[in-house]
Design an enzyme around this catalytic site. Structure first.
Site, PDB file in Angstrom:
ATOM      1  N   HIS A   1       0.830  -1.240   0.035  1.00 27.09           N
ATOM      2  CA  HIS A   1      -0.010  -0.081  -0.089  1.00 27.09           C
ATOM      3  C   HIS A   1       0.843   1.245  -0.065  1.00 27.09           C
ATOM      4  O   HIS A   1       2.024   1.236   0.196  1.00 27.09           O
ATOM      5  CB  HIS A   1      -0.814   0.070   1.234  1.00 27.09           C
ATOM      6  CG  HIS A   1      -1.814  -0.956   1.573  1.00 27.09           C
ATOM      7  ND1 HIS A   1      -3.256  -1.061   0.912  1.00 27.09           N
ATOM      8  CD2 HIS A   1      -1.570  -2.387   1.955  1.00 27.09           C
ATOM      9  CE1 HIS A   1      -3.614  -2.192   1.510  1.00 27.09           C
ATOM     10  NE2 HIS A   1      -2.716  -2.960   1.917  1.00 27.09           N
TER      11      HIS A   1
ATOM     12  N   TYR B   1      -1.727  -1.479   9.095  1.00 19.82           N
ATOM     13  CA  TYR B   1      -0.653  -2.121   8.541  1.00 19.82           C
ATOM     14  C   TYR B   1       0.253  -2.846   9.461  1.00 19.82           C
ATOM     15  O   TYR B   1       0.466  -2.527  10.615  1.00 19.82           O
ATOM     16  CB  TYR B   1       0.229  -1.435   7.625  1.00 19.82           C
ATOM     17  CG  TYR B   1      -0.540  -0.326   6.757  1.00 19.82           C
ATOM     18  CD1 TYR B   1      -1.259  -0.729   5.667  1.00 19.82           C
ATOM     19  CD2 TYR B   1      -0.784   1.105   7.086  1.00 19.82           C
ATOM     20  CE1 TYR B   1      -2.081  -0.053   4.732  1.00 19.82           C
ATOM     21  CE2 TYR B   1      -1.600   1.833   6.189  1.00 19.82           C
ATOM     22  CZ  TYR B   1      -2.211   1.439   5.016  1.00 19.82           C
ATOM     23  OH  TYR B   1      -2.811   2.282   4.217  1.00 19.82           O
TER      24      TYR B   1
ATOM     25  N   HIS C   1      -2.194  -3.319  -3.627  1.00 17.03           N
ATOM     26  CA  HIS C   1      -3.468  -3.149  -3.080  1.00 17.03           C
ATOM     27  C   HIS C   1      -4.587  -3.152  -4.305  1.00 17.03           C
ATOM     28  O   HIS C   1      -5.620  -3.803  -4.409  1.00 17.03           O
ATOM     29  CB  HIS C   1      -4.000  -1.930  -2.274  1.00 17.03           C
ATOM     30  CG  HIS C   1      -5.127  -1.950  -1.434  1.00 17.03           C
ATOM     31  ND1 HIS C   1      -5.555  -0.909  -0.952  1.00 17.03           N
ATOM     32  CD2 HIS C   1      -6.080  -2.693  -1.440  1.00 17.03           C
ATOM     33  CE1 HIS C   1      -6.801  -0.828  -0.435  1.00 17.03           C
ATOM     34  NE2 HIS C   1      -6.867  -2.145  -0.733  1.00 17.03           N
TER      35      HIS C   1
ATOM     36  N   LYS D   1      -8.684   1.405  -6.619  1.00 18.22           N
ATOM     37  CA  LYS D   1      -7.878   2.526  -5.902  1.00 18.22           C
ATOM     38  C   LYS D   1      -6.697   2.644  -6.902  1.00 18.22           C
ATOM     39  O   LYS D   1      -6.525   1.475  -7.435  1.00 18.22           O
ATOM     40  CB  LYS D   1      -7.437   2.421  -4.802  1.00 18.22           C
ATOM     41  CG  LYS D   1      -8.659   2.621  -3.729  1.00 18.22           C
ATOM     42  CD  LYS D   1      -8.156   2.066  -2.245  1.00 18.22           C
ATOM     43  CE  LYS D   1      -9.355   2.198  -1.215  1.00 18.22           C
ATOM     44  NZ  LYS D   1      -8.936   2.336   0.101  1.00 18.22           N
TER      45      LYS D   1
ATOM     46  N   CYS E   1      -3.837   2.750  -5.199  1.00 18.43           N
ATOM     47  CA  CYS E   1      -2.921   2.218  -4.405  1.00 18.43           C
ATOM     48  C   CYS E   1      -2.224   0.942  -4.830  1.00 18.43           C
ATOM     49  O   CYS E   1      -2.795   0.109  -5.198  1.00 18.43           O
ATOM     50  CB  CYS E   1      -3.604   1.842  -3.168  1.00 18.43           C
ATOM     51  SG  CYS E   1      -2.553   1.398  -1.623  1.00 18.43           S
TER      52      CYS E   1
END
Length: 137
Positions: A10, A40, A116, A124, A126
Site C-alpha cells: 500500500h 498495516y 492493493h 484505487k 494504491c
C-alpha cells in the site's frame, strides 16, 4: 499462527512534499479504526526507516476481505505534490521494501505479493506503482 497467502503493498496516499510520520499514521488509523492502532503490519518512511506497526500474528486492517490471511505493508507517499497518484518511492524506500519482502518470503514462501489495486473489486490507484517486479522474489 495465521496462514499467510498474500503480502499486500500500500501507499499512505500522502503528498510527496509533505511529511507523514509513523506517529501521523498512528493518529490517522486510531481515528479511523476507533483506537485499534495502525492497520498495516509495516510502514516505510521516505528515509527508508522500517517500522513494524502491528504484529504479524495479528490480523491487519488494510485490505477488506483479505486481512485474515495477509500481511500489509505501507510506504509513505503515493501522491505527487499536486495530489495526483504517482510512484514517489525514494531509493531508500525501494531498498527497504525489497529487503522486507525478501525476509517475509522466507517466512511465507507461498505468499503472493500484490499491490492493493490488484485485489479483486478494489478501485484505487494504491500503491501507485506496478508490483510486477516483486512477483519473482
Amino acid at each position: 499462527m495465521r496462514k499467510i497467502s498474500l503480502i499486500v503493498i500500500h501507499c499512505s496516499a500522502t503528498r510527496s512534499n509533505q511529511c507523514f510520520t509513523v506517529e501521523d499514521l498512528r493518529a490517522c488509523h486510531n481515528a479511523q479504526f476507533h483506537g485499534k492502532g495502525i492497520g498495516y503490519h509495516y510502514y516505510i518512511t521516505r528515509d527508508g526507516q522500517l517500522y513494524q506497526t502491528r504484529s504479524e500474528a495479528e490480523v491487519g486492517m488494510h485490505a477488506r476481505r483479505y486481512n485474515a490471511h495477509s500481511i500489509g505493508i505501507c510506504y509513505e507517499g503515493g501522491l505527487d505534490e499536486h495530489g495526483r497518484a504517482a510512484d514517489t518511492r525514494t531509493p531508500a524506500q525501494k531498498a527497504a521494501l525489497v529487503a522486507l519482502l525478501r525476509s517475509l518470503k522466507v517466512d511465507y514462501p507461498d505468499a503472493k505479493i500484490l499491490g492493493h489495486r490488484e485485489l479483486p473489486n478494489v478501485h484505487k490507484d494504491c500503491p501507485c506503482f506496478s508490483c510486477k517486479e516483486y512477483k519473482s522474489l
